[in-house]
Every structure is written in C-alpha cells, then in structure tokens.
Scaffold this active site. Structure first.
Site, PDB file in Angstrom:
ATOM      1  N   ASP A  36     -45.729  13.237  15.654  1.00  0.00           N
ATOM      2  CA  ASP A  36     -45.239  12.500  16.835  1.00  0.00           C
ATOM      3  C   ASP A  36     -46.121  11.281  17.057  1.00  0.00           C
ATOM      4  OD1 ASP A  36     -43.244  13.679  19.321  1.00  0.00           O
ATOM      5  OD2 ASP A  36     -44.428  11.880  19.762  1.00  0.00           O
ATOM      6  N   ASP A  58     -46.201   6.965  13.721  1.00  0.00           N
ATOM      7  CA  ASP A  58     -44.968   6.272  14.110  1.00  0.00           C
ATOM      8  C   ASP A  58     -44.053   6.389  12.892  1.00  0.00           C
ATOM      9  OD1 ASP A  58     -42.889   4.509  14.495  1.00  0.00           O
ATOM     10  OD2 ASP A  58     -44.152   2.896  15.285  1.00  0.00           O
ATOM     11  N   VAL A  59     -43.037   7.228  12.991  1.00  0.00           N
ATOM     12  CA  VAL A  59     -42.227   7.527  11.802  1.00  0.00           C
ATOM     13  C   VAL A  59     -41.319   6.368  11.379  1.00  0.00           C
ATOM     14  CG1 VAL A  59     -42.316  10.046  11.974  1.00  0.00           C
ATOM     15  CG2 VAL A  59     -40.528   8.792  13.218  1.00  0.00           C
ATOM     16  N   SER A 137     -25.981  13.275  17.026  1.00  0.00           N
ATOM     17  CA  SER A 137     -25.587  13.393  18.435  1.00  0.00           C
ATOM     18  C   SER A 137     -24.061  13.448  18.497  1.00  0.00           C
ATOM     19  CB  SER A 137     -26.056  12.154  19.206  1.00  0.00           C
ATOM     20  OG  SER A 137     -25.462  12.092  20.491  1.00  0.00           O
ATOM     21  N   TYR A 150     -28.181   2.994  20.394  1.00  0.00           N
ATOM     22  CA  TYR A 150     -28.268   4.459  20.238  1.00  0.00           C
ATOM     23  C   TYR A 150     -27.008   4.992  19.550  1.00  0.00           C
ATOM     24  CZ  TYR A 150     -28.781   9.405  21.409  1.00  0.00           C
ATOM     25  OH  TYR A 150     -28.881  10.762  21.333  1.00  0.00           O
ATOM     26  N   LYS A 154     -26.660   6.648  15.725  1.00  0.00           N
ATOM     27  CA  LYS A 154     -26.228   8.028  15.480  1.00  0.00           C
ATOM     28  C   LYS A 154     -25.011   8.066  14.546  1.00  0.00           C
ATOM     29  CE  LYS A 154     -29.499  10.014  17.792  1.00  0.00           C
ATOM     30  NZ  LYS A 154     -30.531  10.805  17.123  1.00  0.00           N
TER      31      LYS A 154
HETATM   32  N1  LIG Z   1     -31.445  15.603  24.628  1.00  0.00           N
HETATM   33  C1  LIG Z   1     -30.189  15.331  24.335  1.00  0.00           C
HETATM   34  O1  LIG Z   1     -29.278  15.512  25.171  1.00  0.00           O
HETATM   35  C2  LIG Z   1     -29.826  14.825  22.973  1.00  0.00           C
HETATM   36  C3  LIG Z   1     -28.472  14.694  22.670  1.00  0.00           C
HETATM   37  C4  LIG Z   1     -28.099  14.257  21.409  1.00  0.00           C
HETATM   38  C5  LIG Z   1     -29.092  13.937  20.470  1.00  0.00           C
HETATM   39  N2  LIG Z   1     -30.396  14.059  20.810  1.00  0.00           N
HETATM   40  C6  LIG Z   1     -31.385  13.687  19.783  1.00  0.00           C
HETATM   41  O2  LIG Z   1     -32.349  14.698  19.607  1.00  0.00           O
HETATM   42  C7  LIG Z   1     -33.594  14.106  19.217  1.00  0.00           C
HETATM   43  C8  LIG Z   1     -34.691  14.599  20.135  1.00  0.00           C
HETATM   44  O3  LIG Z   1     -34.354  14.241  21.462  1.00  0.00           O
HETATM   45  P1  LIG Z   1     -35.055  14.875  22.743  1.00  0.00           P
HETATM   46  O4  LIG Z   1     -34.024  14.942  23.783  1.00  0.00           O
HETATM   47  O5  LIG Z   1     -35.858  16.063  22.387  1.00  0.00           O
HETATM   48  O6  LIG Z   1     -36.034  13.640  23.112  1.00  0.00           O
HETATM   49  P2  LIG Z   1     -37.493  13.565  23.743  1.00  0.00           P
HETATM   50  O7  LIG Z   1     -37.646  12.180  24.266  1.00  0.00           O
HETATM   51  O8  LIG Z   1     -37.728  14.691  24.675  1.00  0.00           O
HETATM   52  O9  LIG Z   1     -38.423  13.749  22.451  1.00  0.00           O
HETATM   53  C9  LIG Z   1     -38.428  12.785  21.438  1.00  0.00           C
HETATM   54  C10 LIG Z   1     -39.779  12.792  20.774  1.00  0.00           C
HETATM   55  O10 LIG Z   1     -39.767  11.790  19.744  1.00  0.00           O
HETATM   56  C11 LIG Z   1     -41.025  11.128  19.780  1.00  0.00           C
HETATM   57  N3  LIG Z   1     -40.936   9.804  19.177  1.00  0.00           N
HETATM   58  C12 LIG Z   1     -40.285   8.723  19.684  1.00  0.00           C
HETATM   59  N4  LIG Z   1     -40.474   7.673  18.878  1.00  0.00           N
HETATM   60  C13 LIG Z   1     -41.239   8.095  17.842  1.00  0.00           C
HETATM   61  C14 LIG Z   1     -41.772   7.459  16.707  1.00  0.00           C
HETATM   62  N5  LIG Z   1     -41.551   6.149  16.457  1.00  0.00           N
HETATM   63  N6  LIG Z   1     -42.527   8.176  15.846  1.00  0.00           N
HETATM   64  C15 LIG Z   1     -42.768   9.484  16.095  1.00  0.00           C
HETATM   65  N7  LIG Z   1     -42.299  10.137  17.169  1.00  0.00           N
HETATM   66  C16 LIG Z   1     -41.548   9.448  18.033  1.00  0.00           C
HETATM   67  C17 LIG Z   1     -41.372  11.067  21.259  1.00  0.00           C
HETATM   68  O11 LIG Z   1     -42.752  10.813  21.468  1.00  0.00           O
HETATM   69  C18 LIG Z   1     -40.932  12.441  21.731  1.00  0.00           C
HETATM   70  O12 LIG Z   1     -41.969  13.399  21.624  1.00  0.00           O
HETATM   71  C19 LIG Z   1     -33.378  12.593  19.264  1.00  0.00           C
HETATM   72  O13 LIG Z   1     -33.091  12.127  17.952  1.00  0.00           O
HETATM   73  C20 LIG Z   1     -32.154  12.444  20.171  1.00  0.00           C
HETATM   74  O14 LIG Z   1     -31.428  11.276  19.923  1.00  0.00           O
HETATM   75  C21 LIG Z   1     -30.796  14.475  22.031  1.00  0.00           C
HETATM   76  O1  LIG Z   2     -23.886  11.626  26.253  1.00  0.00           O
HETATM   77  S1  LIG Z   2     -24.938  12.606  26.123  1.00  0.00           S
HETATM   78  O2  LIG Z   2     -24.667  13.488  25.020  1.00  0.00           O
HETATM   79  O3  LIG Z   2     -25.113  13.391  27.335  1.00  0.00           O
HETATM   80  C1  LIG Z   2     -26.403  11.838  25.775  1.00  0.00           C
HETATM   81  C2  LIG Z   2     -27.505  12.602  25.741  1.00  0.00           C
HETATM   82  C3  LIG Z   2     -28.718  11.988  25.437  1.00  0.00           C
HETATM   83  C4  LIG Z   2     -28.743  10.641  25.213  1.00  0.00           C
HETATM   84  C5  LIG Z   2     -29.985   9.975  24.895  1.00  0.00           C
HETATM   85  O4  LIG Z   2     -30.461  10.590  23.752  1.00  0.00           O
HETATM   86  C6  LIG Z   2     -27.615   9.895  25.241  1.00  0.00           C
HETATM   87  C7  LIG Z   2     -26.427  10.511  25.535  1.00  0.00           C
END
Ligand SMILES: NC(=O)c1ccc[n+]([C@@H]2O[C@H](COP(=O)([O-])OP(=O)(O)OC[C@H]3O[C@@H](n4cnc5c(N)ncnc54)[C@H](O)[C@@H]3O)[C@@H](O)[C@H]2O)c1
Ligand SMILES: O=S(=O)(O)c1ccc(CO)cc1
Length: 253
Positions: A36, A58-59, A137, A150, A154
């Site tokens: 992370d 930073d990935v 997503s 975003y 995706k």
């Molecule tokens: N939460 C949702 O509803 C949801 C829905 C659809 C998809 N997603 C996807 O799931 C994944 C995780 O989302 P989440 O909700 O757990 O988010 P979150 O923000 O809680 O966690 C994301 C993590 O990624 C890390 N990160 C961000 N940029 C980075 C980088 N450049 N290098 C390394 N680490 C980095 C952040 O520090 C954080 O710890 C994402 O790809 C997001 O798009 C989430």
């Molecule tokens: O439209 S949603 O699936 O609720 C959604 C969830 C998270 C984010 C940001 O990652 C965007 C949309």
C-alpha cells in the site's frame, strides 16, 4: 484450508477490500505481502502475524512495483497469487474533469494493474502456475455521470483481464476479475454513501437492499485464487447484491 503455503501479493491492502482479502487468504493458509502507499499498512500486517509482511509502494510506479516483487521473493521465495486491488476515485463530470485527474485515476487504477500484473506474471511464468485477480466494479458495465475516469478505468480493467488471461494460459496462469457493487469501505462512504440521497439511490437499485461487506468480496477472491477455480480464466464475477440483474425502470419489489 484452500491456500496452504501459497504466496500472495495484495495491493491496496491497508484497509477496505484489500485488507479483507489479505485476512481471508491468511485464514486459508497463504503467506501474504500487503502492499500500500499508506504506511499504516505495516500495522495491519503486524496484526496479522507471521504469515504477513508489508511493503510500502505506489503501485502506479514501475520502480516501486519491481522493488515490491523483489521484496516478496526475498521474503517468501515465490508468488502464486496477485490481487490487483488498489484503486481511487475522483468526482467530476465530463465537462469539468481535468487532464491531471484523468491521468492520475487511470494511472492508479489501470496502469498499476498492467505493471503489477506483468512483473508478477514474469515470476509466475517461471513457476508455470499462478492466479491473478483484478478488482473491477459494477461500474465497468454501468456508468456514474460524475466519475468519468473511474468508470473508464474499470471498463478497461475488464478488457485487461481478458487479454492477460489469453496471453498467460500457456504458462498455467489464470486471470480473472471481481466486480463489486457498493461495499462499505472508506472509498464508498466518501464516493457514494456520503449523502442520504445518494445512499437511497444505491439501496433502491440493489435488490438485496443493503451494501456488501469487504469480507463478501474477499471470499470470492479466495475462491478465484484457489484450485476450486481451476477451469476459470478471463472472467469477471460480479459481487453486487443483484444490482446488474435489475432493470432500473421497474421497482426492486
Ligand atoms: N467499495 C466499493 O464500493 C467498491 C465498489 C467497486 C469497486 N471497488 C474497488 O475495490 C478496490 C478497493 O476499494 P476499497 O473500497 O477497499 O477502497 P479503499 O479506499 O478503502 O482502499 C483502497 C486502498 O488502496 C490504496 N492505494 C490507493 N492508491 C494506491 C497506490 N497508488 N499504490 C498503492 N496503494 C494505493 C489506498 O491507500 C487504500 O489503502 C478499488 O479498486 C475499488 O475501485 C470498490
Ligand atoms: O456505484 S457504486 O457501485 O456504489 C460505487 C462504489 C464505489 C465507487 C468508488 O470506488 C464508485 C461507485
């Protein structure tokens, strides 16, 4: 346990879905490198015990990714599983989104999956086995008007999953995706659950009538990582409480 002695890399693992994936993989017997950009991930890894390590990276930067792969090999000697999970979002509609924000979201969400996927697949190719999971997503299929990069990132991730899967079959590497609906994490709370109006819209379009928990995504990641999914590659599985099944022009019930 499905993943005894397997070695996994999970990106974006300090919190949310990534942390839940790391926890689940460890419970299934894997050794996990949590990666992370936020250094607090070190505390999360320490809390997970001997099977977990942390690497700050930073990935979206190739030098960081190469160092992350080297550190994982030094710690565990191989890599069997990659969960490409790190992601960010940015609120702005099409006429307002600026070039820097478009590039930043695409770099972190999409380019990172190419960089990590390629660097780790080169290791897996030597081992002639591996499982890579790209976090997509429901918004690969749907679109939110104020989240332009975003949504674009995706959609592209799903195509990346397919093309990676085709090129890596000959090395025994499977590549699949997971498409979450709204999962209760910091990112979703900020992006879509912060106003009552947005929250109500999401829930009214989710047939199960609730958001998902990170652990409900992690269980699918554990399945895809394991030999239970041995004949699956190139697929994205949606974990969305029925959201993509619903025709929005009719009420949920
Ligand atoms: N939460 C949702 O509803 C949801 C829905 C659809 C998809 N997603 C996807 O799931 C994944 C995780 O989302 P989440 O909700 O757990 O988010 P979150 O923000 O809680 O966690 C994301 C993590 O990624 C890390 N990160 C961000 N940029 C980075 C980088 N450049 N290098 C390394 N680490 C980095 C952040 O520090 C954080 O710890 C994402 O790809 C997001 O798009 C989430
Ligand atoms: O439209 S949603 O699936 O609720 C959604 C969830 C998270 C984010 C940001 O990652 C965007 C949309």
């Amino acid at each position: 346990m499905k993943l005894t002695d397997k070695v996994a890399v999970v990106t974006g693992a300090t919190q949310g879905i990534g942390l839940a994936c790391a926890q689940r993989l460890i419970a299934e017997g894997a050794k996990v490198m949590l990666v992370d950009i936020k250094p607090e991930g070190a505390d999360a890894a320490a809390a997970l015990g001997e099977q977990a390590r942390f690497f700050a990276a930073d990935v979206s930067q190739k030098a960081d990714v190469d160092a992350m792969v080297a550190a994982t090999l030094a710690a565990f000697g191989r890599i069997d599983i990659l969960i490409n999970n790190a992601g960010v979002t940015h609120a702005a509609n099409f006429l307002d989104v600026c070039e820097e924000d478009f590039d930043r979201v695409m770099r972190i969400n999409l380019k990172s999956m190419f960089l990590c996927g390629q660097a780790v697949a080169r290791v897996m190719a030597r081992q002639l086995s591996g499982s890579i999971i790209n976090m997509s997503s429901v918004n690969a299929e749907l679109a939110i008007p104020n989240q332009v990069p975003y949504v674009v990132s995706k959609g592209a991730i799903n195509q990346l999953t397919k093309v990676m899967s085709l090129n890596l079959i000959e090395y025994g590497i499977r590549v699949n995706g997971i498409g979450p609906g709204t999962i209760l994490t910091e990112l979703a709370k900020k992006a879509v659950m912060s106003s009552p109006e947005s929250r109500n819209t999401i829930l009214s379009r989710t047939p199960m009538g609730r958001c998902g928990e990170p652990e409900e995504v992690a269980s699918i990641a554990a399945f895809l990582a394991s030999d239970d999914a041995s004949y699956m590659t190139g697929q994205t599985l949606y974990v969305d409480g029925g959201r993509l099944a619903l025709n929005y022009t009719v009420p949920v019930k």
